[in-house]
Motif scaffolding. Structure first.
Motif, PDB file in Angstrom:
ATOM      1  N   UNK A 176      -0.966  -7.432  16.958  1.00 26.35           N
ATOM      2  CA  UNK A 176      -1.455  -8.853  17.419  1.00 26.35           C
ATOM      3  C   UNK A 176      -2.526  -9.336  16.531  1.00 26.35           C
ATOM      4  N   UNK A 177      -3.033  -8.558  15.487  1.00 29.56           N
ATOM      5  CA  UNK A 177      -3.705  -9.170  14.592  1.00 29.56           C
ATOM      6  C   UNK A 177      -3.121 -10.058  13.603  1.00 29.56           C
ATOM      7  N   UNK A 178      -1.676  -9.928  13.553  1.00 29.26           N
ATOM      8  CA  UNK A 178      -0.870 -10.696  12.679  1.00 29.26           C
ATOM      9  C   UNK A 178      -0.914 -12.196  13.152  1.00 29.26           C
ATOM     10  N   UNK A 179      -1.186 -12.499  14.440  1.00 30.47           N
ATOM     11  CA  UNK A 179      -1.199 -13.930  15.055  1.00 30.47           C
ATOM     12  C   UNK A 179      -2.396 -14.236  15.682  1.00 30.47           C
ATOM     13  N   UNK A 180      -3.352 -13.258  15.856  1.00 25.90           N
ATOM     14  CA  UNK A 180      -4.329 -13.887  16.653  1.00 25.90           C
ATOM     15  C   UNK A 180      -5.683 -13.356  15.712  1.00 25.90           C
ATOM     16  N   UNK A 181      -6.771 -14.121  15.304  1.00 24.78           N
ATOM     17  CA  UNK A 181      -7.576 -13.550  14.700  1.00 24.78           C
ATOM     18  C   UNK A 181      -8.757 -12.739  15.124  1.00 24.78           C
ATOM     19  N   UNK A 182      -8.772 -13.101  16.310  1.00 29.56           N
ATOM     20  CA  UNK A 182      -9.658 -12.520  17.529  1.00 29.56           C
ATOM     21  C   UNK A 182      -9.680 -10.920  17.722  1.00 29.56           C
ATOM     22  N   UNK A 183      -8.255 -10.515  17.035  1.00 26.89           N
ATOM     23  CA  UNK A 183      -8.172  -8.853  17.280  1.00 26.89           C
ATOM     24  C   UNK A 183      -8.277  -8.304  15.888  1.00 26.89           C
ATOM     25  N   UNK A 184      -8.479  -6.921  15.998  1.00 26.59           N
ATOM     26  CA  UNK A 184      -8.663  -6.146  14.714  1.00 26.59           C
ATOM     27  C   UNK A 184      -7.356  -6.572  13.813  1.00 26.59           C
ATOM     28  N   UNK A 185      -7.845  -6.540  12.391  1.00 26.00           N
ATOM     29  CA  UNK A 185      -6.539  -6.673  11.570  1.00 26.00           C
ATOM     30  C   UNK A 185      -5.366  -5.946  11.590  1.00 26.00           C
ATOM     31  N   UNK A 186      -4.376  -6.397  11.443  1.00 29.89           N
ATOM     32  CA  UNK A 186      -3.039  -5.458  11.501  1.00 29.89           C
ATOM     33  C   UNK A 186      -3.367  -4.447  10.034  1.00 29.89           C
ATOM     34  N   UNK A 187      -3.051  -3.166  10.504  1.00 34.28           N
ATOM     35  CA  UNK A 187      -3.033  -2.050   9.511  1.00 34.28           C
ATOM     36  C   UNK A 187      -2.065  -2.405   8.414  1.00 34.28           C
ATOM     37  N   UNK A 188      -2.465  -2.174   7.290  1.00 35.08           N
ATOM     38  CA  UNK A 188      -1.658  -2.649   5.910  1.00 35.08           C
ATOM     39  C   UNK A 188      -0.372  -1.787   6.192  1.00 35.08           C
ATOM     40  N   UNK A 189      -0.323  -0.658   6.718  1.00 26.49           N
ATOM     41  CA  UNK A 189       1.182   0.044   6.820  1.00 26.49           C
ATOM     42  C   UNK A 189       2.024  -0.804   7.829  1.00 26.49           C
ATOM     43  N   UNK A 190       1.501  -1.105   8.749  1.00 23.61           N
ATOM     44  CA  UNK A 190       2.155  -1.630   9.759  1.00 23.61           C
ATOM     45  C   UNK A 190       2.708  -2.961   9.477  1.00 23.61           C
ATOM     46  N   UNK A 191       1.915  -3.747   8.688  1.00 23.66           N
ATOM     47  CA  UNK A 191       2.380  -4.941   8.016  1.00 23.66           C
ATOM     48  C   UNK A 191       3.473  -4.976   7.101  1.00 23.66           C
ATOM     49  N   UNK A 192       3.367  -3.754   6.194  1.00 24.17           N
ATOM     50  CA  UNK A 192       4.491  -3.422   5.143  1.00 24.17           C
ATOM     51  C   UNK A 192       5.713  -3.187   5.897  1.00 24.17           C
ATOM     52  N   UNK A 193       5.720  -2.128   6.959  1.00 28.04           N
ATOM     53  CA  UNK A 193       6.862  -1.957   7.666  1.00 28.04           C
ATOM     54  C   UNK A 193       7.319  -3.152   8.455  1.00 28.04           C
ATOM     55  N   UNK A 194       6.436  -3.938   8.786  1.00 27.96           N
ATOM     56  CA  UNK A 194       7.033  -5.064   9.381  1.00 27.96           C
ATOM     57  C   UNK A 194       7.990  -6.118   8.532  1.00 27.96           C
ATOM     58  N   UNK A 195       7.217  -6.450   7.539  1.00 27.44           N
ATOM     59  CA  UNK A 195       7.896  -7.152   6.403  1.00 27.44           C
ATOM     60  C   UNK A 195       9.405  -6.346   5.834  1.00 27.44           C
ATOM     61  N   UNK A 196       9.220  -5.156   5.601  1.00 24.42           N
ATOM     62  CA  UNK A 196      10.471  -4.401   5.187  1.00 24.42           C
ATOM     63  C   UNK A 196      11.414  -4.666   6.167  1.00 24.42           C
ATOM     64  N   UNK A 197      11.130  -4.552   7.371  1.00 29.22           N
ATOM     65  CA  UNK A 197      12.029  -4.639   8.556  1.00 29.22           C
ATOM     66  C   UNK A 197      12.799  -6.167   8.795  1.00 29.22           C
ATOM     67  N   UNK A 198      12.362  -7.037   7.950  1.00 29.62           N
ATOM     68  CA  UNK A 198      12.656  -8.427   8.167  1.00 29.62           C
ATOM     69  C   UNK A 198      14.051  -8.876   7.311  1.00 29.62           C
ATOM     70  N   UNK A 199      15.106  -9.316   8.142  1.00 31.83           N
ATOM     71  CA  UNK A 199      16.198  -9.490   7.073  1.00 31.83           C
ATOM     72  C   UNK A 199      16.163 -10.936   6.560  1.00 31.83           C
TER      73      UNK A 199
END
Length: 241
Positions: A176-199
């Motif tokens: 949620x931190x990727x789209x909603x600033x009121x939540x805790x920031x997205x952990x960097x490793x999770x964001x890296x996995x998300x980007x790596x999984x994008x076609x």
């Protein structure tokens, strides 16, 4: 799971009983070794549907956000259900455009021959998002285009009480931190996995922006559910009692 006048509807299936019993057949060794899913027999959708007092045949429809193994694994557990997929996603599954794309599809999970319902790209708008598709025979549910993670990836909008909506965003974002600033920031490793999984990273960025704008402008009307945000999952389960 959604109770409708047309029977039970599952939005995605998670891993199925076959994946839990024989993970070596459908779950890549890297995933098994590094992510180490628990593979508990009480977690597949089939077990949870039965625990609620329903029969597998009560699940009449399944709506897939996309075809990744951890979203489509339970298809084999509901062989009589109609399986709604986007036309672009279905085409990508049938004819992957590259070896990398092909590696993401685990055909064993649908070798039983599901009753595919291929949904064409839509022309409707929903909270300013274009290309939305009312699902065949399930007009109260909508496919919302959220491309990028996998070809044809779509969110699923479900109306709830009080005129509000739940939007199952699939894997458009992992936190949620990727789209909603009121939540805790997205952990960097999770964001890296998300980007790596994008076609398609450009389409992925567009979907992140689309979700962030939707949350900013319509959070009082739409709750966005992020598939891999475990904290949000725990909150929602707790809130449901």
């Amino acid at each position: 799971m959604v109770e409708t006048a047309h029977g039970l509807v599952l939005v995605d299936t998670g891993l199925g009983t076959g994946d839990v019993a024989r993970p070596e057949e459908t779950i890549h060794p890297i995933v098994r070794d590094n992510l180490a899913p628990e593979l508990r027999p009480d977690e597949p959708a089939l077990a949870q549907v039965e625990a609620l007092g329903f029969a597998p045949s009560d699940v009449r429809h399944i709506v897939l956000t996309h075809f990744d193994f951890d979203h489509a694994g339970g298809l084999r557990d509901f062989p009589d259900a109609a399986v709604h997929v986007s036309a672009a996603g279905y085409a990508g599954m049938q004819q992957p455009s590259s070896p990398t794309q092909a590696a993401r599809y685990v055909a064993k999970q649908w070798e039983h021959g599901p009753k595919w319902v291929v949904e064409p790209a839509g022309t409707d708008k929903w909270f300013g998002i274009a290309g939305v598709t009312p699902l065949t025979g399930l007009d109260e549910l909508l496919f919302v285009p959220l491309e990028g993670h996998q070809v044809g990836h779509s969110g699923v909008a479900v109306p709830v009480a009080g005129g509000r909506w739940l939007l199952h965003a699939g894997d458009a974002v992992f936190h949620r931190g990727r789209i909603a600033p009121e939540f805790a920031p997205c952990p960097p490793l999770v964001e890296e996995m998300e980007i790596a999984g994008a076609e398609d990273e450009a389409l992925y960025d567009e979907s992140v922006l689309r979700l962030a704008t939707l949350h900013r402008d319509h959070s009082d009307e739409v709750e966005i559910v992020v598939a891999h945000d475990t904290r949000q999952f725990d909150e929602l389960v707790g809130g449901a009692g």
